[in-house]
Design a protein around this motif. Structure first.
Motif, PDB file in Angstrom:
ATOM      1  N   LEU A 142       0.825  -1.209   0.000  1.00  0.00           N
ATOM      2  CA  LEU A 142       0.000   0.000   0.000  1.00  0.00           C
ATOM      3  C   LEU A 142       0.860   1.261   0.000  1.00  0.00           C
ATOM      4  O   LEU A 142       0.556   2.232  -0.702  1.00  0.00           O
ATOM      5  N   VAL A 143       1.923   1.250   0.793  1.00  0.00           N
ATOM      6  CA  VAL A 143       2.820   2.401   0.843  1.00  0.00           C
ATOM      7  C   VAL A 143       3.466   2.630  -0.514  1.00  0.00           C
ATOM      8  O   VAL A 143       3.625   3.770  -0.971  1.00  0.00           O
ATOM      9  N   ARG A 169       3.625   6.657   2.346  1.00  0.00           N
ATOM     10  CA  ARG A 169       5.060   6.569   2.634  1.00  0.00           C
ATOM     11  C   ARG A 169       5.525   7.781   3.436  1.00  0.00           C
ATOM     12  O   ARG A 169       6.258   7.654   4.408  1.00  0.00           O
ATOM     13  N   ARG A 170       5.075   8.964   3.049  1.00  0.00           N
ATOM     14  CA  ARG A 170       5.491  10.172   3.747  1.00  0.00           C
ATOM     15  C   ARG A 170       4.823  10.305   5.120  1.00  0.00           C
ATOM     16  O   ARG A 170       5.382  10.944   6.020  1.00  0.00           O
ATOM     17  N   GLY A 171       3.659   9.705   5.306  1.00  0.00           N
ATOM     18  CA  GLY A 171       2.966   9.826   6.580  1.00  0.00           C
ATOM     19  C   GLY A 171       3.199   8.664   7.523  1.00  0.00           C
ATOM     20  O   GLY A 171       3.273   8.852   8.747  1.00  0.00           O
ATOM     21  N   LEU A 172       3.334   7.439   6.973  1.00  0.00           N
ATOM     22  CA  LEU A 172       3.399   6.252   7.819  1.00  0.00           C
ATOM     23  C   LEU A 172       4.816   5.929   8.270  1.00  0.00           C
ATOM     24  O   LEU A 172       5.023   5.521   9.416  1.00  0.00           O
ATOM     25  N   LEU A 173       5.799   6.085   7.398  1.00  0.00           N
ATOM     26  CA  LEU A 173       7.159   5.682   7.753  1.00  0.00           C
ATOM     27  C   LEU A 173       7.733   6.491   8.921  1.00  0.00           C
ATOM     28  O   LEU A 173       8.397   5.909   9.786  1.00  0.00           O
ATOM     29  N   PRO A 174       7.514   7.813   9.011  1.00  0.00           N
ATOM     30  CA  PRO A 174       7.989   8.507  10.230  1.00  0.00           C
ATOM     31  C   PRO A 174       7.341   7.979  11.498  1.00  0.00           C
ATOM     32  O   PRO A 174       8.005   7.870  12.538  1.00  0.00           O
ATOM     33  N   VAL A 175       6.046   7.650  11.414  1.00  0.00           N
ATOM     34  CA  VAL A 175       5.384   7.052  12.579  1.00  0.00           C
ATOM     35  C   VAL A 175       5.996   5.691  12.896  1.00  0.00           C
ATOM     36  O   VAL A 175       6.183   5.323  14.064  1.00  0.00           O
ATOM     37  N   VAL A 221       9.767  -1.611   1.711  1.00  0.00           N
ATOM     38  CA  VAL A 221       9.507  -0.370   0.973  1.00  0.00           C
ATOM     39  C   VAL A 221      10.752   0.079   0.220  1.00  0.00           C
ATOM     40  O   VAL A 221      10.692   0.461  -0.964  1.00  0.00           O
ATOM     41  N   GLU A 222      11.904   0.035   0.871  1.00  0.00           N
ATOM     42  CA  GLU A 222      13.142   0.421   0.194  1.00  0.00           C
ATOM     43  C   GLU A 222      13.466  -0.529  -0.949  1.00  0.00           C
ATOM     44  O   GLU A 222      13.971  -0.114  -1.995  1.00  0.00           O
ATOM     45  N   GLY A 223      13.177  -1.811  -0.755  1.00  0.00           N
ATOM     46  CA  GLY A 223      13.428  -2.775  -1.823  1.00  0.00           C
ATOM     47  C   GLY A 223      12.550  -2.542  -3.037  1.00  0.00           C
ATOM     48  O   GLY A 223      13.007  -2.663  -4.187  1.00  0.00           O
ATOM     49  N   LEU A 224      11.293  -2.203  -2.805  1.00  0.00           N
ATOM     50  CA  LEU A 224      10.390  -1.949  -3.925  1.00  0.00           C
ATOM     51  C   LEU A 224      10.785  -0.698  -4.700  1.00  0.00           C
ATOM     52  O   LEU A 224      10.417  -0.552  -5.875  1.00  0.00           O
TER      53      LEU A 224
END
Length: 299
Positions: free
Chosen positions: A126-127, A134-140, A184-187
């Motif tokens: 989804l991210v 990505r910008r909202g969930l990863l910092p959390v 996420v980084e891999g994708l």
């Protein structure tokens, strides 16, 4: 050849000098020097069997040095029991150790690991699809990953009860974000030219995901999965310190420390170390089968 012999002579002079000061220390150092020389000799052999024996010899050396040091210096068992005492305790406590292993590793760690990995992979998709996540969930996620386990574990135990479900919840929290971030980084690791080529072929988002970006992300995904193997077992054991039925590795360790039964504590630690190593090795073996094409697998 003469230089090598001189270096070995200087190397062996250390145990000899130590033996003049303390014969017990000299004996320990002689054992260490002999094992060191054997490992050096094995590491220079070309045969795979000889090279594979290096970690085995190293591990046996550690155990032998441990046993010799404890016996020679008469270290009390409540401080550090010898490996033979730990092995005897394991042999006489197999039913208890098995029950604790099932409770902590299979029910707590493995179930939490599977749920956390699946949830992290689904959220990563989804991210990857929606950039605002990505910008909202990863910092959390980074914030949640920084929370200490000793602070979150008691809360989750109160929420989910004292059985294995609360330990699985702690494991989910611990493994979710490392796997999510790596996935996420891999994708996003696929080359720009490759993505443009898929776009030229009129590939849809899901076709590009399945045939390009997901295979390219596999090394990153397995990196997160391997990191999470150790986190899962640690989380399950630590969570049992804050509430557990009368079984489990964490419960047994905490109660045995109070009883000064250090041989039982080390027996549980040994089982946990073997289980964690086997778990990590299984994931690494699957990685080698899945990412055989990656340059890191060519050595």
């Amino acid at each position: 050849m003469t230089g090598v012999m001189r270096s070995y002579g200087a190397f062996l002079a250390v145990p000899v000098l130590a033996a003049l000061i303390d014969p017990r220390l000299g004996l320990v150092l002689v054992l260490w020097a002999a094992a060191w020389a054997l490992n050096v000799w094995l590491s220079r052999r070309s045969a795979k069997a000889a090279r594979a024996a290096v970690p085995v010899v190293f591990g046996l050396t550690i155990l032998a040095l441990w046993e010799a040091t404890v016996r020679l210096y008469a270290v009390p068992g409540v401080i550090l029991p010898p490996p033979t005492a730990i092995g005897a305790r394991i042999a006489t406590s197999l039913p208890i150790l098995w029950e604790d292993f099932v409770q902590t590793f299979i029910k707590g760690a493995l179930s939490g690991y599977a749920m956390g990995a699946l949830a992290a992979f689904a959220v990563a998709l989804l991210v990857d699809r929606y950039d605002f996540l990505r910008r909202g969930l990863l910092p959390v996620g980074n914030f949640m990953a920084a929370l200490p386990i000793i602070g979150t574990a008691p809360i989750l135990v109160m929420w989910f009860g004292f059985d294995w479900q609360s330990k699985a919840a702690v494991v989910v929290v611990m493994v979710f974000f490392p796997i999510l971030v790596n996935t996420v980084e891999g994708l996003r690791s696929a080359d720009r030219m490759q993505r443009d080529l898929m776009h030229t072929y009129a590939a849809s988002h899901w076709q590009s995901l399945i045939f390009l970006r997901l295979p390219a992300a596999m090394p990153f995904i397995f990196n997160g999965l391997k990191i999470a193997t150790t986190l899962a077992l640690i989380g399950a054991i630590v969570a049992e310190f804050f509430g557990s039925p009368i079984r489990g590795m964490g419960f047994r360790i905490s109660t045995s420390v109070g009883q000064l039964a250090l041989d039982m504590v080390w027996a549980e630690i040994t089982v946990a170390a073997l289980a964690g190593s086997a778990f990590y090795g299984a994931v690494a073996l699957i990685e080698r089968r899945v990412t055989f094409w990656h340059p890191s697998m060519w050595r």
